[in-house]
Design an enzyme around this catalytic site. Structure first.
Site, PDB file in Angstrom:
ATOM      1  N   LYS A 169      14.228  -9.704 104.518  1.00  0.00           N
ATOM      2  CA  LYS A 169      13.841  -8.704 103.527  1.00  0.00           C
ATOM      3  C   LYS A 169      12.512  -8.048 103.891  1.00  0.00           C
ATOM      4  O   LYS A 169      12.317  -6.858 103.674  1.00  0.00           O
ATOM      5  CB  LYS A 169      13.724  -9.358 102.145  1.00  0.00           C
ATOM      6  CG  LYS A 169      14.949  -9.157 101.289  1.00  0.00           C
ATOM      7  CD  LYS A 169      14.675  -9.514  99.850  1.00  0.00           C
ATOM      8  CE  LYS A 169      14.078  -8.359  99.086  1.00  0.00           C
ATOM      9  NZ  LYS A 169      13.724  -8.716  97.712  1.00  0.00           N
ATOM     10  N   LYS A 194      15.046 -10.505 113.654  1.00  0.00           N
ATOM     11  CA  LYS A 194      15.718 -11.385 112.701  1.00  0.00           C
ATOM     12  C   LYS A 194      15.914 -10.651 111.369  1.00  0.00           C
ATOM     13  O   LYS A 194      15.019  -9.934 110.912  1.00  0.00           O
ATOM     14  CB  LYS A 194      14.821 -12.613 112.499  1.00  0.00           C
ATOM     15  CG  LYS A 194      15.354 -13.669 111.547  1.00  0.00           C
ATOM     16  CD  LYS A 194      14.299 -14.772 111.392  1.00  0.00           C
ATOM     17  CE  LYS A 194      14.489 -15.494 110.083  1.00  0.00           C
ATOM     18  NZ  LYS A 194      15.027 -16.820 110.179  1.00  0.00           N
ATOM     19  N   LYS A 249      -0.409 -14.312 105.857  1.00  0.00           N
ATOM     20  CA  LYS A 249       0.676 -13.341 105.954  1.00  0.00           C
ATOM     21  C   LYS A 249       0.725 -12.432 104.728  1.00  0.00           C
ATOM     22  O   LYS A 249       0.992 -11.243 104.839  1.00  0.00           O
ATOM     23  CB  LYS A 249       2.003 -14.105 106.070  1.00  0.00           C
ATOM     24  CG  LYS A 249       2.995 -13.460 107.009  1.00  0.00           C
ATOM     25  CD  LYS A 249       4.126 -14.414 107.319  1.00  0.00           C
ATOM     26  CE  LYS A 249       5.438 -13.711 107.491  1.00  0.00           C
ATOM     27  NZ  LYS A 249       6.541 -14.688 107.566  1.00  0.00           N
TER      28      LYS A 249
END
Ligand code: TRP
Ligand code: SF4
Length: 339
Positions: free
Chosen positions: A208, A205, A124
């Site tokens: 940040k 969702k 990620k």
């Protein structure tokens, strides 16, 4: 019912939050509200995990001290009570690090390599080089955070379950090797925080990394502006076009913030084009601002009195160290490097 008699005084709870910036409403409705409940029922240790922030952010650690304090300032503003819970910053309790080192001696590499978050996060966060020793050890540092207080329960989200499993395995191995199977380091249980899919400004969702947040202490003007800019059901091109709340991210927030009456007004008004989207957003803006008002007031007080926040952290640190030192000495003795 008095607080003292309802408190599981001797059942210890430990939890941490990685230092990644200020709290947003998603963090508040997820982890923090849960902590606010727990603080009156258990012996709670809550800390800002600044070392854990370094595992992924080692190239850019500037400001981490200030960020840790602001994170704790947000907790206090939300109602975390230093008389009820021990509140501190992880690196203020170096005992975590020594326990991490000692536990590293008995932790097979394969246990760390197979923790799913290890590969997931590397994939990620491709722009970062996470092939470091510290990042591989992230869940073992978390293990030390927990075992150093002999926690019984650890409130965490679903994503942390594999870290808790490692914690239990390491505790078991330690007790097997050094404790004649007595529980020098008791195995903690996860206290799962209900999966909080708190919706962000775009309907995903709130996170940040999606840039769709409202800060816990966001200015009312800014809250209003952000909600006014929220996308709505794309079918409502003109005011006279009817819409469907289920296709609208504003509705996701109404579901959390609005009364039954307001929700009915939204559904009817949206489907019949009886209300416009700005009109629909107005009670939502009012509810969010009302929720934040007392929090922002307390936040301003702490911001104006940073020495109070620092004193709270200093006291929490001292209390946490008292406990951590005892466990660490038992571990040193069990492992044969102290008498
Ligand atoms: N890894 C946790 C998270 O990202 C934060 C954390 C660090 C933690 N140490 C902990 C949580 C100990 C619970 C207990 O959310
Ligand atoms: Fe969304 Fe409300 Fe507009 Fe319907 S009226 S599309 S629920 S903002």
């Amino acid at each position: 019912m008095t607080v003292a008699s309802s408190k599981h005084e001797n059942q210890r709870i430990v939890s941490g939050m990685r230092v990644t910036g200020r709290m947003h409403l998603g963090n508040y409705h997820g982890a923090l509200k849960n902590w606010l409940q727990l603080q009156h029922k258990y012996d709670c240790y809550f800390f800002a995990a600044d070392w854990h922030a370094l595992t992924t952010n080692y190239e850019n650690p500037k400001g981490i001290v200030a960020q840790s304090r602001l994170l704790i300032q947000d907790w206090l503003a939300a109602g975390l009570d230093p008389k009820a819970a021990k509140i501190f910053i992880q690196s203020g309790v170096p005992e975590h690090a020594e326990l991490h080192l000692l536990l590293s001696m008995i932790t097979p590499l394969s246990w760390l390599e197979r923790v799913p978050t290890y590969k997931d996060q590397q994939d990620k966060l491709k722009e970062k080089d996470l092939s470091t020793y510290g990042f591989l050890g992230y869940p073992l540092l978390q293990t030390a955070d927990i075992l150093i207080y002999k926690a019984k329960f650890v409130p965490v989200g679903e994503d942390q379950v594999s870290h808790l499993e490692l914690t239990r395995e390491v505790a078991r191995r330690f007790n097997h090797l050094y404790g004649d199977n007595t529980a020098i380091l008791p195995e903690p249980a996860a206290l799962l925080t209900k999966e909080s899919k708190f919706p962000g400004l775009d309907g995903q969702k709130m996170s940040k990394s999606y840039n769709n947040t409202i800060a816990l202490t966001e200015d009312p003007e800014s809250v209003a502006a952000k909600i006014k800019r929220m996308p709505t059901d794309p079918a409502r091109v003109r005011r006279s076009d009817p819409g469907e709340p289920e296709k609208c991210p504003v509705w996701s927030l109404h579901k959390i913030y609005s009364s039954a009456e307001v929700k009915e007004w939204v559904v009817k008004g949206c489907r019949s084009a009886g209300i416009g989207c700005l009109e629909c957003k107005a009670p939502l803006i009012a509810s969010i601002i009302a929720e934040q008002k007392p929090i922002i007031e307390r936040s301003k007080y702490f911001a104006a009195n940073p020495q109070i926040v620092q004193a709270i952290i200093a006291e929490g640190t001292e209390q946490a160290r008292d406990c951590a030192k005892q466990t660490l000495q038992q571990v040193r003795i069990a492992m044969g490097i102290a008498e």
